[in-house]
Design an enzyme around this catalytic site. Structure first.
Site, PDB file in Angstrom:
ATOM      1  N   GLY A 108       4.311  -9.753  -6.059  1.00  0.00           N
ATOM      2  CA  GLY A 108       5.647  -9.817  -5.480  1.00  0.00           C
ATOM      3  C   GLY A 108       6.704  -9.120  -6.297  1.00  0.00           C
ATOM      4  O   GLY A 108       7.896  -9.352  -6.107  1.00  0.00           O
ATOM      5  N   SER A 109       6.302  -8.220  -7.193  1.00  0.00           N
ATOM      6  CA  SER A 109       7.284  -7.575  -8.072  1.00  0.00           C
ATOM      7  C   SER A 109       7.722  -6.200  -7.581  1.00  0.00           C
ATOM      8  O   SER A 109       8.581  -5.572  -8.184  1.00  0.00           O
ATOM      9  CB  SER A 109       6.730  -7.463  -9.498  1.00  0.00           C
ATOM     10  OG  SER A 109       5.526  -6.729  -9.518  1.00  0.00           O
ATOM     11  N   GLY A 110       7.114  -5.706  -6.492  1.00  0.00           N
ATOM     12  CA  GLY A 110       7.594  -4.470  -5.882  1.00  0.00           C
ATOM     13  C   GLY A 110       6.931  -3.199  -6.352  1.00  0.00           C
ATOM     14  O   GLY A 110       7.396  -2.103  -6.045  1.00  0.00           O
ATOM     15  N   LEU A 111       5.817  -3.321  -7.089  1.00  0.00           N
ATOM     16  CA  LEU A 111       5.109  -2.126  -7.568  1.00  0.00           C
ATOM     17  C   LEU A 111       3.791  -1.902  -6.829  1.00  0.00           C
ATOM     18  O   LEU A 111       2.950  -1.125  -7.271  1.00  0.00           O
ATOM     19  CB  LEU A 111       4.842  -2.239  -9.079  1.00  0.00           C
ATOM     20  CG  LEU A 111       6.070  -2.379  -9.975  1.00  0.00           C
ATOM     21  CD1 LEU A 111       5.657  -2.456 -11.443  1.00  0.00           C
ATOM     22  CD2 LEU A 111       7.045  -1.228  -9.766  1.00  0.00           C
ATOM     23  N   GLY A 112       3.608  -2.593  -5.703  1.00  0.00           N
ATOM     24  CA  GLY A 112       2.389  -2.416  -4.910  1.00  0.00           C
ATOM     25  C   GLY A 112       1.197  -3.153  -5.475  1.00  0.00           C
ATOM     26  O   GLY A 112       0.052  -2.705  -5.322  1.00  0.00           O
ATOM     27  N   SER A 114      -0.516  -5.981  -4.760  1.00  0.00           N
ATOM     28  CA  SER A 114      -1.583  -6.488  -3.883  1.00  0.00           C
ATOM     29  C   SER A 114      -2.484  -5.368  -3.393  1.00  0.00           C
ATOM     30  O   SER A 114      -3.717  -5.453  -3.479  1.00  0.00           O
ATOM     31  CB  SER A 114      -0.985  -7.238  -2.692  1.00  0.00           C
ATOM     32  OG  SER A 114      -0.277  -8.380  -3.112  1.00  0.00           O
ATOM     33  N   ASP A 158       1.083   2.141  -0.507  1.00  0.00           N
ATOM     34  CA  ASP A 158       0.532   1.623  -1.764  1.00  0.00           C
ATOM     35  C   ASP A 158      -0.951   1.925  -1.917  1.00  0.00           C
ATOM     36  O   ASP A 158      -1.425   2.249  -3.007  1.00  0.00           O
ATOM     37  CB  ASP A 158       0.752   0.114  -1.852  1.00  0.00           C
ATOM     38  CG  ASP A 158       2.220  -0.253  -1.872  1.00  0.00           C
ATOM     39  OD1 ASP A 158       3.050   0.634  -2.120  1.00  0.00           O
ATOM     40  OD2 ASP A 158       2.535  -1.437  -1.621  1.00  0.00           O
TER      41      ASP A 158
END
Length: 338
Positions: A108-112, A114, A158
């Site tokens: 959930g940190s925005g760097l893809g 998952s 991503d």
């Protein structure tokens, strides 16, 4: 034998959100992103017992179950189970195994994170089972696992960033994805790396809720949201031109242009805390920036021209987050056997 894989996380520099259906199906999307030296890692060790043993080392989660496929997705490490179920269905899995994973950034940190983890686990299976997966094949399979099998909301960039690596201008037309690697001079990329500050706000968010609203806004033909996405698609082209021509100091303005429009795509992309951080960075010398990924929290990036990065870092440290060092990388998913 241990079958290992690592796949790089990415910085989305421009066009974020235009890779999400139905916008990309209706209008076509464009994204510019770059992979960095933070990774999702996976290791598979075949074992004699008919078991699947999970160890998510970064999340401190462990799980053990019978190797009877499909595994039940019940909210516990479902993203890993989703990869295993698809591999078992399409290719077969010959024995029990232990799967160990680690991601260098929080979920959930925005760097893809998952999608990159899915690619890394697929890479480990491809190394073990000698699967005939090219780059486009692996990225598309990762997308299908997340969006179709697991029904998780999100875009397409991503999976392709993690698989291909490097700096890429990506185009999305319905089911068709075109990855255009950019040949950027080293001095331009070095300057960008020096001037682009990556800051973790120490918050995370559930990107699927923001993305779901974004999709709903397009479906319901909400003009402000669709117009914002048009501007972000333009931003990706602007960013590509700046990087290729070496007009690096324009990048702050291009990031700011995108940030202002992105906030109109859906509610929750920014909030008072993130806006306060953004304005503090600009007062300290940043010429622009953005929230990574869908928004709502996680990482932010700021372009700091000249030697302003030091003052900007000082300003950001006052908010209790963490500036993260990184390097741009050229290689996508990498697998090996030991």
């Amino acid at each position: 034998m241990i079958y290992r894989s690592k796949a790089p996380l990415r910085l989305g520099l421009a066009g974020g959100g235009t890779d999400v259906s139905p916008y990309s199906d209706m209008f076509g999307g464009a994204i510019l992103n770059a992979t960095i030296s933070l990774y999702a890692r996976a290791a598979i060790e075949p074992i004699a017992e008919n078991k699947v043993i999970f160890e998510s080392a970064d999340r401190k989660e462990q799980l053990e179950c019978e190797a009877v496929f499909p595994l039940t997705c019940d909210g516990k490490l479902d993203i890993l189970k989703g990869v295993i179920n698809r591999v078992a269905k399409d290719y077969g899995i010959p024995s029990g195994f232990k799967l160990t994973t680690f991601v260098d950034a929080p979920a959930g940190s925005g760097l893809g994170t998952s999608s990159t983890l899915v690619v890394a686990v697929l890479g480990a299976f491809a190394e073990w089972l000698k699967l005939p997966l090219g780059e486009y094949d692996m990225a598309h399979l990762a997308y299908c696992i997340e969006r179709e099998d697991l029904q998780q909301a999100g875009g397409k960039q991503d999976q392709y960033a993690a698989t291909f690596g490097g700096v890429n201008f990506m185009e999305f037309y319905g089911d068709k994805v075109i990855v255009n690697p950019l040949r950027i001079k080293d001095k331009y990329l070095d300057e960008l790396e020096n001037n682009l500050v990556l800051y973790y706000t120490s918050t995370s968010r559930l990107s699927s809720s923001i993305i779901s609203e974004q999709q709903k806004n397009v479906t319901e033909k909400k003009e402000a949201s669709i117009e914002a996405m048009h501007h972000l698609k333009e931003q990706a082209v602007m960013m590509k031109e700046a990087l290729l021509k070496g007009t690096i100091d324009k990048i702050g303005e291009i990031l700011d242009y995108g940030f202002q429009h992105k906030k109109n795509m859906a509610k929750g992309i920014s909030n008072s805390q993130l806006d306060e951080i953004y304005e503090a960075a600009k007062r300290a010398g940043a010429s622009g920036g953005k929230i990574s990924g869908a928004g709502g929290g996680g990482f932010m990036t700021f372009y700091c021209p000249g030697n302003t990065r030091y003052a900007v870092v000082d300003a950001l440290n006052a908010f209790g987050g963490q500036v993260k060092r990184y390097h741009f990388t050229h290689q996508g998913v990498n697998t090996w056997t030991i």
